[in-house]
Motif scaffolding. Structure first.
Motif, short mmCIF file in Angstrom:
data_model
loop_
_atom_site.label_atom_id
_atom_site.label_comp_id
_atom_site.label_asym_id
_atom_site.label_seq_id
_atom_site.Cartn_x
_atom_site.Cartn_y
_atom_site.Cartn_z
N LYS A 17 0.94 -1.36 0.13
CA LYS A 17 -0.22 0.00 0.10
C LYS A 17 0.89 1.27 0.13
O LYS A 17 1.98 1.44 0.72
CB LYS A 17 -0.89 -0.02 1.36
N ARG A 18 0.40 2.30 -0.77
CA ARG A 18 1.35 3.44 -0.49
C ARG A 18 0.26 4.54 0.16
O ARG A 18 -0.80 4.69 -0.16
CB ARG A 18 1.39 4.16 -2.18
N LEU A 19 0.98 5.07 1.23
CA LEU A 19 0.24 5.92 2.13
C LEU A 19 0.42 7.33 1.89
O LEU A 19 1.79 7.64 1.66
CB LEU A 19 0.48 5.70 3.57
N ARG A 20 -0.37 8.25 1.42
CA ARG A 20 -0.15 9.56 1.50
C ARG A 20 0.77 10.17 2.42
O ARG A 20 1.61 11.11 2.26
CB ARG A 20 -1.58 10.41 1.57
N ILE A 21 0.60 9.78 3.93
CA ILE A 21 1.54 10.42 4.75
C ILE A 21 2.82 10.10 4.64
O ILE A 21 3.77 10.73 5.34
CB ILE A 21 0.93 10.17 6.15
N LYS A 94 -6.53 15.29 6.38
CA LYS A 94 -5.39 16.09 6.28
C LYS A 94 -4.50 15.46 7.79
O LYS A 94 -3.40 15.00 7.74
CB LYS A 94 -5.47 17.45 6.45
N GLU A 95 -5.15 15.42 8.83
CA GLU A 95 -4.76 15.32 9.99
C GLU A 95 -4.30 13.73 10.31
O GLU A 95 -3.20 13.63 10.78
CB GLU A 95 -5.84 15.74 11.20
N VAL A 96 -5.11 12.85 9.57
CA VAL A 96 -4.72 11.52 9.97
C VAL A 96 -3.86 11.05 8.71
O VAL A 96 -2.87 10.17 8.92
CB VAL A 96 -6.00 10.67 10.16
N HIS A 97 -4.29 11.29 7.48
CA HIS A 97 -3.95 10.63 6.22
C HIS A 97 -2.99 11.68 5.37
O HIS A 97 -2.41 11.23 4.80
CB HIS A 97 -5.08 10.22 5.46
#
Length: 448
Positions: A17-21, A94-97
C-alpha cells in the motif's frame, strides 16, 4: 464512497500500500502522474490532432494538445477549490492521512491532461469513421465472429475507452502502460461502463462507455480499489462515477464551450459584436468596464472576456459540486455539473452558435470528409494485411503494408477481436499529418 479510498495512490502492479502521509511532497505520486502523461508518446501526438478545425495551420486554432493543457489548468483550479472545501469538511483527511487541497488539484489536472489522449485523428469524426468502417463498411464481415460487446466496442469506437487502453494496457516489458495512480484513473473514467447495454439510463455516466472488453478486468480492479459503487446487474459491468470525474468533465465543458467559441471569433466564423453579446452575459458580475474600454484589439478584448468567463464558470461548478457532494459520494447525482449551472442557458446559447457557425462550417465539413476517407482506407489495408498474416494468407503487398507498422505494434494477437482492436488502436494514435502521409503513400501519391 469515501474520500480515503477515492484518493488511492496505488499503481498497477503494486504489491504494498502507498500511504499519502509517507509521500515525498517534492515528488508526490499524483504530480508524477502529470509528468508521466506529458512525456508519453500518445500525449505528444496531440500536437498534430484536430480540436475543431482538421488539418488547420492557422495560428489561432487550438489542437488537441493546447486544448488538453488548457483543460488541465482549469481542472487544477477546480480540484484545488473543491479540495479546500473537502479538507475543511473532513479534517481527518489531512490530520490522519496527510492529504492536502493541492492533491485534489493534482489528480484532476492529470486526468484532465489525459482526457483526449485516446481520440483518433480528425476530431470526433475520426471516432465515427472507425465505427462506420465496421457497421456499414468492409469491416461488417467480422460481425458474426464476435461477441455482442466486442462488436459494440468496434461499431461505437470510443475515444474515452481508447484513452483508458493507452494509459493502462501492458505490452512486453512495459507493465500497465503509463502506470498512473488509481485515483487519477478514477477521475479519468467519465463513463465507467462497458459498451453494452447502450445508454441504459439518462444518467450522464451512462452516456458513453469507458473501457474495451480487453481492459475489463483491470477496470474492475481500479473500481474496486477506489470503492466505486456498482450500478449494473448480471453479466453487465458499470459503476457510479468517481467524484473527481465530474470536475474533469466540467473542465472540458468549460474549455470547449468558451475556447472553441474564441477560435470561431478569431477565424471570423463568429462576428465580434455577436460574440460579445453572449460572453457579456457570463461576466456581467465581474467585468471591469474601464479596463475593458482600454483594450484596442479584438484579440485582447475577447481574451479578457474569455478569462473572466472561465473564472465565472469555475466558481459556479465548484459551488454545484460542494452543494451536491454527499449525493455524488452516494452515486445519486446523474448530471454533469454544468447541467446544474446557473449559466446553463448562456452556455447552451454559445454551444448552439458554435455548432452552426464553427463545427458545421464548410472548412470543417470538407476536412472531415477527407478524414473519413483516410481513416477507412488505412483501417481496411492494415486489418486485411494483419488478419491475412495471422491466417497464413498474407500476400507480398500485405507484408509490405505490415512493414509500415511501428515496431511496438508488431505483436501477434490470437483473438480476432483483439486483432481488430489492435489496428484500430494503432490508427487512433496517428496524428492528422501522419495519417494523411500514410494514406498518400498507400495510394501512390507520395514521390518515390
Amino acid at each position: 464512497m469515501n474520500w480515503e479510498q477515492l484518493l488511492s495512490l496505488k499503481r498497477q502492479g503494486d504489491t504494498s500500500k502507498r500511504l499519502r502521509i509517507e509521500q515525498d511532497d517534492t515528488r508526490l505520486g499524483f504530480e508524477v502522474d502529470y509528468d508521466r502523461i506529458v512525456f508519453s508518446a500518445a500525449f505528444r501526438s496531440l500536437q498534430d490532432k484536430t480540436q475543431v478545425i482538421p488539418l488547420s495551420k492557422t495560428d489561432f486554432v487550438h489542437t488537441r494538445l493546447t486544448h488538453s493543457l488548457e483543460v488541465s489548468v482549469v481542472g487544477r483550479s477546480l480540484g484545488r477549490l473543491v479540495g479546500k472545501k473537502i479538507i475543511e469538511k473532513y479534517p481527518h483527511l489531512k490530520e490522519v492521512h496527510g492529504y492536502h487541497m493541492n492533491d485534489f488539484g493534482a489528480i484532476v489536472a492529470a486526468a484532465s491532461l489525459a482526457h483526449d489522449i485516446g481520440n483518433p485523428p480528425f476530431g470526433h469524426s475520426g471516432e465515427k469513421a472507425i465505427g462506420e468502417y465496421f457497421s456499414i463498411g468492409n469491416g461488417k464481415q467480422y460481425k458474426d465472429q464476435l461477441a455482442p460487446k466486442e462488436w459494440q466496442d468496434l461499431i461505437d469506437f470510443e475515444g474515452n475507452a481508447n484513452g483508458f487502453a493507452v494509459l493502462c494496457s501492458s505490452r512486453p516489458g512495459v507493465l500497465g502502460g503509463v502506470r498512473l495512480t488509481y485515483a487519477t484513473l478514477g477521475a479519468f473514467m467519465k463513463y465507467p461502463k462497458e459498451s453494452l447495454p447502450k445508454k441504459p439510463t439518462k444518467d450522464i455516466a451512462d452516456k458513453k462507455y469507458g473501457f474495451f472488453q480487453t481492459d475489463k478486468k483491470f477496470f474492475e480492479d481500479v473500481a474496486a480499489e477506489l470503492g466505486m459503487i456498482p450500478n449494473k446487474s448480471g453479466n453487465d459491468i458499470g459503476f457510479e462515477r468517481h467524484p473527481l470525474a465530474y470536475l474533469v468533465e466540467a473542465a472540458d465543458d468549460i474549455c470547449y464551450t468558451i475556447i472553441d467559441f474564441e477560435d470561431g471569433i478569431n477565424l471570423g466564423l463568429v462576428s465580434e459584436d455577436f460574440a460579445l453579446e453572449y460572453l457579456i452575459k457570463l461576466v456581467k458580475d465581474s467585468i471591469d468596464t474601464s479596463k475593458y474600454k482600454t483594450l484596442e484589439t479584438k484579440e485582447d478584448r475577447i481574451s479578457y472576456l474569455r478569462a473572466l468567463a472561465i473564472g465565472s464558470l469555475i466558481n459556479d461548478a465548484v459551488k454545484v459540486f460542494v452543494e451536491n457532494e454527499e449525493a455524488i459520494l452516494n452515486g445519486k447525482f446523474p448530471f454533469a455539473l454544468t447541467d446544474k449551472s446557473k449559466y446553463k442557458a448562456q452556455m447552451d446559447d454559445i454551444i448552439k452558435i458554435s455548432v452552426n457557425n464553427i463545427y458545421q462550417s464548410r472548412e470543417v465539413i470538407e476536412k472531415e470528409i477527407v478524414g473519413y476517407q483516410i481513416i477507412q482506407t488505412l483501417l481496411d489495408k492494415f486489418i486485411t494485411a494483419y488478419d491475412n498474416k495471422f491466417n497464413g494468407k498474407a500476400s507480398n503487398y500485405d507484408e509490405l503494408i505490415l512493414k509500415m507498422l511501428p515496431e511496438k505494434h508488431h505483436i501477434e494477437k490470437e483473438n480476432l477481436y483483439e486483432r481488430l482492436l489492435h489496428i484500430c488502436h494503432y490508427i487512433s494514435l496517428l496524428t492528422d499529418g501522419n495519417a494523411l502521409e500514410l494514406f498518400n503513400t498507400i495510394n501512390g501519391k507520395k514521390g518515390v
